[in-house]
Design a protein around this motif. Sequence first.
Motif, mmCIF file in Angstrom:
data_model
loop_
_atom_site.group_PDB
_atom_site.id
_atom_site.type_symbol
_atom_site.label_atom_id
_atom_site.label_comp_id
_atom_site.label_asym_id
_atom_site.label_seq_id
_atom_site.Cartn_x
_atom_site.Cartn_y
_atom_site.Cartn_z
ATOM 1 N N LEU A 223 0.827 -1.197 0.000
ATOM 2 C CA LEU A 223 0.000 0.000 0.000
ATOM 3 C C LEU A 223 0.865 1.253 0.000
ATOM 4 C CD1 LEU A 223 -2.861 1.106 0.118
ATOM 5 C CD2 LEU A 223 -2.692 1.075 2.614
ATOM 6 N N VAL A 224 1.952 1.243 0.770
ATOM 7 C CA VAL A 224 2.861 2.400 0.789
ATOM 8 C C VAL A 224 3.536 2.565 -0.575
ATOM 9 C CG1 VAL A 224 4.895 3.381 1.897
ATOM 10 C CG2 VAL A 224 3.199 2.156 3.263
ATOM 11 N N VAL A 225 3.893 1.449 -1.200
ATOM 12 C CA VAL A 225 4.458 1.532 -2.555
ATOM 13 C C VAL A 225 3.448 2.162 -3.504
ATOM 14 C CG1 VAL A 225 5.330 0.173 -4.490
ATOM 15 C CG2 VAL A 225 5.994 -0.414 -2.162
ATOM 16 N N GLY A 226 2.174 1.804 -3.362
ATOM 17 C CA GLY A 226 1.138 2.414 -4.191
ATOM 18 C C GLY A 226 1.043 3.914 -3.974
ATOM 19 N N TRP A 227 1.139 4.332 -2.705
ATOM 20 C CA TRP A 227 1.120 5.775 -2.436
ATOM 21 C C TRP A 227 2.340 6.467 -3.034
ATOM 22 C CZ3 TRP A 227 -2.831 8.569 -1.044
ATOM 23 C CH2 TRP A 227 -3.891 7.988 -0.332
ATOM 24 N N ALA A 228 3.490 5.809 -2.984
ATOM 25 C CA ALA A 228 4.689 6.393 -3.591
ATOM 26 C C ALA A 228 4.509 6.538 -5.106
ATOM 27 C CB ALA A 228 5.902 5.523 -3.274
ATOM 28 N N LEU A 229 3.955 5.526 -5.737
ATOM 29 C CA LEU A 229 3.690 5.606 -7.180
ATOM 30 C C LEU A 229 2.701 6.726 -7.486
ATOM 31 C CD1 LEU A 229 3.409 1.783 -7.963
ATOM 32 C CD2 LEU A 229 5.233 3.314 -8.715
ATOM 33 N N LEU A 230 1.670 6.841 -6.660
ATOM 34 C CA LEU A 230 0.662 7.873 -6.902
ATOM 35 C C LEU A 230 1.254 9.272 -6.714
ATOM 36 C CD1 LEU A 230 -2.221 8.654 -7.514
ATOM 37 C CD2 LEU A 230 -2.754 8.390 -5.081
ATOM 38 N N THR A 269 -5.606 -4.386 -6.861
ATOM 39 C CA THR A 269 -5.252 -5.727 -6.385
ATOM 40 C C THR A 269 -5.499 -5.859 -4.886
ATOM 41 O OG1 THR A 269 -3.585 -5.886 -8.126
ATOM 42 C CG2 THR A 269 -3.405 -7.427 -6.285
ATOM 43 N N LEU A 270 -5.079 -4.852 -4.131
ATOM 44 C CA LEU A 270 -5.298 -4.910 -2.687
ATOM 45 C C LEU A 270 -6.775 -4.851 -2.335
ATOM 46 C CD1 LEU A 270 -2.420 -2.549 -1.489
ATOM 47 C CD2 LEU A 270 -2.481 -5.049 -1.418
ATOM 48 N N SER A 271 -7.560 -4.088 -3.107
ATOM 49 C CA SER A 271 -8.992 -3.993 -2.827
ATOM 50 C C SER A 271 -9.709 -5.301 -3.139
ATOM 51 C CB SER A 271 -9.602 -2.846 -3.635
ATOM 52 O OG SER A 271 -10.996 -2.769 -3.432
ATOM 53 N N GLY A 279 -10.580 -4.143 5.493
ATOM 54 C CA GLY A 279 -9.336 -4.264 4.738
ATOM 55 C C GLY A 279 -9.393 -3.577 3.386
ATOM 56 N N ALA A 280 -10.596 -3.352 2.857
ATOM 57 C CA ALA A 280 -10.733 -2.674 1.566
ATOM 58 C C ALA A 280 -10.771 -1.159 1.692
ATOM 59 C CB ALA A 280 -12.001 -3.159 0.851
ATOM 60 N N LEU A 281 -10.814 -0.644 2.929
ATOM 61 C CA LEU A 281 -10.899 0.806 3.090
ATOM 62 C C LEU A 281 -9.603 1.499 2.698
ATOM 63 C CD1 LEU A 281 -12.901 1.105 6.431
ATOM 64 C CD2 LEU A 281 -13.692 1.611 4.111
ATOM 65 N N ALA A 320 -12.936 1.757 -5.779
ATOM 66 C CA ALA A 320 -12.833 2.114 -4.367
ATOM 67 C C ALA A 320 -14.164 1.932 -3.643
ATOM 68 C CB ALA A 320 -12.349 3.558 -4.232
ATOM 69 N N VAL A 321 -15.221 2.480 -4.227
ATOM 70 C CA VAL A 321 -16.518 2.443 -3.563
ATOM 71 C C VAL A 321 -17.120 1.044 -3.625
ATOM 72 C CG1 VAL A 321 -18.849 3.395 -3.580
ATOM 73 C CG2 VAL A 321 -16.884 4.880 -4.029
ATOM 74 N N GLY A 322 -17.011 0.392 -4.776
ATOM 75 C CA GLY A 322 -17.582 -0.949 -4.892
ATOM 76 C C GLY A 322 -16.776 -2.013 -4.198
ATOM 77 N N GLY A 323 -15.479 -1.751 -3.967
ATOM 78 C CA GLY A 323 -14.653 -2.777 -3.339
ATOM 79 C C GLY A 323 -15.000 -3.043 -1.896
ATOM 80 N N VAL A 324 -15.519 -2.041 -1.186
ATOM 81 C CA VAL A 324 -15.846 -2.234 0.239
ATOM 82 C C VAL A 324 -17.020 -3.197 0.408
ATOM 83 C CG1 VAL A 324 -16.564 -1.069 2.346
ATOM 84 C CG2 VAL A 324 -14.883 0.010 0.832
#
Length: 892
Positions: A223-230, A269-271, A279-281, A320-324
Amino acid sequence: MEHVPPPAEELARLDRELAELDARRAQLLTRRAWLLAALRPPAPTAAPGWNPSAWGAPPSGRPGAPAQPWGYVPPKQPSAPRSAQNVLLTLGGLLLTIAAIAFTLVSWGSMGIGGRSAVLAAVTVGALAAPAVLLRRGLTATAEALAALALVLTLLDAYAVHAVAAPDTDGLGFTAVAAGVLAALWTAYGLALGKLHLPLPAAVVLAQWPLLFGAWAAGAPALVVGWALLATAVLDGAIALWGKGTGARVTACVGGSVMAFSALMVGLTLSVTASGPLGALAPGALLLTAAAAALAGAWRAPRGFARAGGVVAGLAVVAAVGGVPAAAVPEGWRVLAYLLAGLALTAVVRTRLPRNAAIGVLVASAAVAAGALVGALPGLAAVLLGPVTLLSDVWAGSPEGFRSAVGSTLPWSELAAAPVVLALVAGLLGAAYRWWPSPARIAAPLIAREEPGSAGAAAYGAGPAGAPGTGTPEAGGAAAPGASGAPWFAGGRAGAPWFAGGAPAARRRPSGAALRGASGAGAAVLGWGALLLAGAVLDVPYAIAVAGETVLVAGLLALAVRGAGSDRDGSTAVPVTALVVASAAAVSAGLLSLASEGVSYAVFGALTALFAGASVRAGAGVPRAVFAVAATVGGTVLSGFAGRSLGLAPHEAAPLVLLVPALTVLFGARLRRNPVALPVELTGAVGALVAVGLAVPDAPFLALVLALCGVLAAGAAVRPERRPVAGYLAAALFVLATWVRLAASEVSFPEAYTLAVTVPALVVGFLRRRKDPEASSWTAYGPGLAATLLPSLAVAWTDPDWQRPLLLGVAALVITLLGARYRLQALLLLGGAVLALDGLHELAPYVVQVAGALPRWLPPALAGLLLLVVGATYEQRLRDARRLKDALGRMR
C-alpha cells in the motif's frame, strides 16, 4: 422581327463562347498566380530539391526572371563549415562519454583517492560549464552532446561516491537519494540553460525513482508503494501541466501515465484481495485519491487528456466504492456491488465538472455496466445453445429441470448475480425509455456547460433566455437543437442542429429518438436474457421453463406489434429488436421442447398460432411478412412431427410435409399481390425442398414427391404473376419425376413411356404456336422434347450397343435442323446439345485410345497453341459470340 438562328447553329455558337471564356479564365488565373508569387516575400530557408507542388507556378523572387523547366532540381549547396564542425564535436562528445565510462569502470582502482576526486571533479565541472560557452557560439548540437556527457558523469559521480565514501549504504536507499539530488540538480541546470533540450527531460526521468526506491528500501508494504507511485504520478501531472519545454512535458506525461497505472493496479489488487470491508478501506482511499488527482488534472487538461482523466477517475471511484461492499458478499455477487457503484457515476451530469471530464466519467460508467453484462454472457449462451444437443435424441423424455435440458456444466452458483445484473440494467434502460424527457432534462446542464478557458458563452453559447447551445462544434460546444432550446438528445427539431446541415456524417450527433429507441431496445434484450438466466440459476422444472420461454415469445411479439403501430417518434429500434429477439426466443423454446413429444406439439403449435396472430395484427410491410414466414416454418415442423408420431420413415413422411406448401399456394392465391404472399410462398417452397430431401433415399417416393411438387407449382402457375417462373418449374418437376420413376422401375426402354408424353405435348405446342405465333418455343416444345431426349441420352451413355445412340443422334440432328430452319430456339439448343453429347459418347473410346498413343507433351502443346490462337483473335471471337447471342435471341 428578331432573327432566331436554328438550334444547331445556336448551340455551336454557345460552345465557342464558352471555350473562349474558359481560355480567358485560365489566362487570368495564371496572371493572378504570378502576381501573388511576385508579392510574396521569399522564404528565408528554402530547401532545394524536387518540388512537384510548385510545378506550373511562376518562380518567386524578381518579376520577369526566367522560369525553370518542370522537375528542375537546383544543385545542392555545400554544407556549411559550422555544420561540419557541429558533427565533429558531437562525435567527440560521444567518444568522451565512452572514455569516461571506461575510465571509471576499468582504471579507477589504479589511482588514489585524491586523484580520483580531482579527475572526476575536473571533468564534471568542465562538462557542465562547456555547454554554456558553446551555446553563446551557436554550437547547439555540440552543447547537447556535452550535456549528455555531463549527465553520464554525474551518474558516475554518484556511483563513485557510493563505492568509495559509503560502500556499506543500502543500494536502493542510496539510489533513491541520488536520483532525487540529481533530478534537482539537472532541473536547475536545465532552467539555467534554457536552450538545451536534454536536461529537463532527463531530470523528469530521474524524478520517477526516488519515492519508489525509497519505499522499497524501507521495506514498506504494497500500500505504501502504491502511495509512492501515486505521489510520483501527481508530480508528473504537475510537470505535464505547468512544466517548461515540450520534451519535459511529454516525458512527464508518459511517466505519469505509467506510474498512475501502476498505482491503480496496486490499489485494485489490494482492494479485490481484501479479507473484509475494513481491509478494503485503505486501498479504497488510495484509489479515491488517484481519482481526485485525475479529475484535478482533467480540469485543466486538453480535450483528449481530460476525457481520459475522467475515465480513469470513474474507474478508480468504482473500484474504491464498490470494493468495500464487494469484500463482504460472496464472490458471485461482487459484480453487483461494482455495477451499482458504476451506475451511481451517472450523477456526474448534475455536478460542475467540466464537460470533457464528465463525459469521461460517463464512459467509465458505461464500461463498468458493459463489463458486468459481459460476465453474464457465458450463462446466457449456455441457455440458448444448450438445447441444440436435444436434436441428436428427439423425444427422449422430459428432463427434471432446466439445467438438465440445457446440458451445461457451468458453475451456476457463481452466476447467481447475473440475472440481477441484467434485470437492473434492463430496468434502468426501460425507465429511461418510458420517461425519456426527464433523463434529457437531467443531462442538459452537461451539454450547456461552459468549458474552462473558453471565452464566455462562445464555447457553448447561450441562446435567448439562456437556452443552451448556440455555439459551434469547433468551439467545443453544442449547437442549439431547435427553436425550443432543448438539448440535442431530447429530440429537438431536426433542421436546427449543426449536425443536420452539411456537417460530416462522423460529426453528426444521434437524435433524441435514436437514443430513446436504443434504450428501449437494450431494455428488451436484457430483460429477456435476465428471465432466461433466472430460470437456469433457479433450476426451475422443465415444464415451467418451456412455458416461460413460450410466454416470453408472446410478450416480445406483442411488444413488436404494438411498437410498430404506435411508435410516434419514428424510431424503429424497439419493434425491430423485439422481433429479432422474439425469433431467437422462438428457436430456443422450440429446441427446448424437443425432449418430449407432447411438449413439442404444444410449443410449436403455440408458436405457430402466435406468429400467425402477430402477422394479422401487425401493420403492412416487413414485420407482417416475417411473422407470416415464422408461422409457416412452425407449421412445416408440425407436419414433420406428425409423420414421426405415425411411425413413418423419413421418406414416407415426405408427402405429409407437403401439406404446408400446398396451403401456402392456396394462401398466395388468396392474397394475390399482397407483399406477404411472396415470402410465404417462398417459405413453402423451402418446405417442399425439405420434403424432396427426405424422400431422396427411396426412389419411388422421390418420384411421387417430385410429381406432387409439380402439381403445386402448376397450381401457382395459374396466377399470371407467378406463371413465368412456376410454369417452367412445374414442367421441370414433372419431367424429373418421370425420369426418377423410370429409373426406379429399372426400365431399359424409357422411350416406350416418354414418347407417349412427348407426342401429345408436341401436338399441343404446335396448336399453341399456330394460335399465338409469338409464343416461346421453350413453352411450346421444350417440355415435350425434354421428356424423351434427356432420358434417352442418359440411357444411351450406359448402352453398349450402337442402335440407340445412332437413332438418338439421327433424331437430335433432325430436331436441330428443324430448329435452324424455322428459327426455333428450343429445338436448336436441345437438339444440338443432345447431338453433341451423343457424338462425344461415341467418340470417347477413340479419343482415349488416341490420347494414350500420343506423346505426353503433345496435349499441353496443343492446348497452348489453341490459347494463343484464341488470344490473337480475341476481339473477333467476341464479335462472333455477340452475333451468335443476337441470333439466338431473335429466335422464338
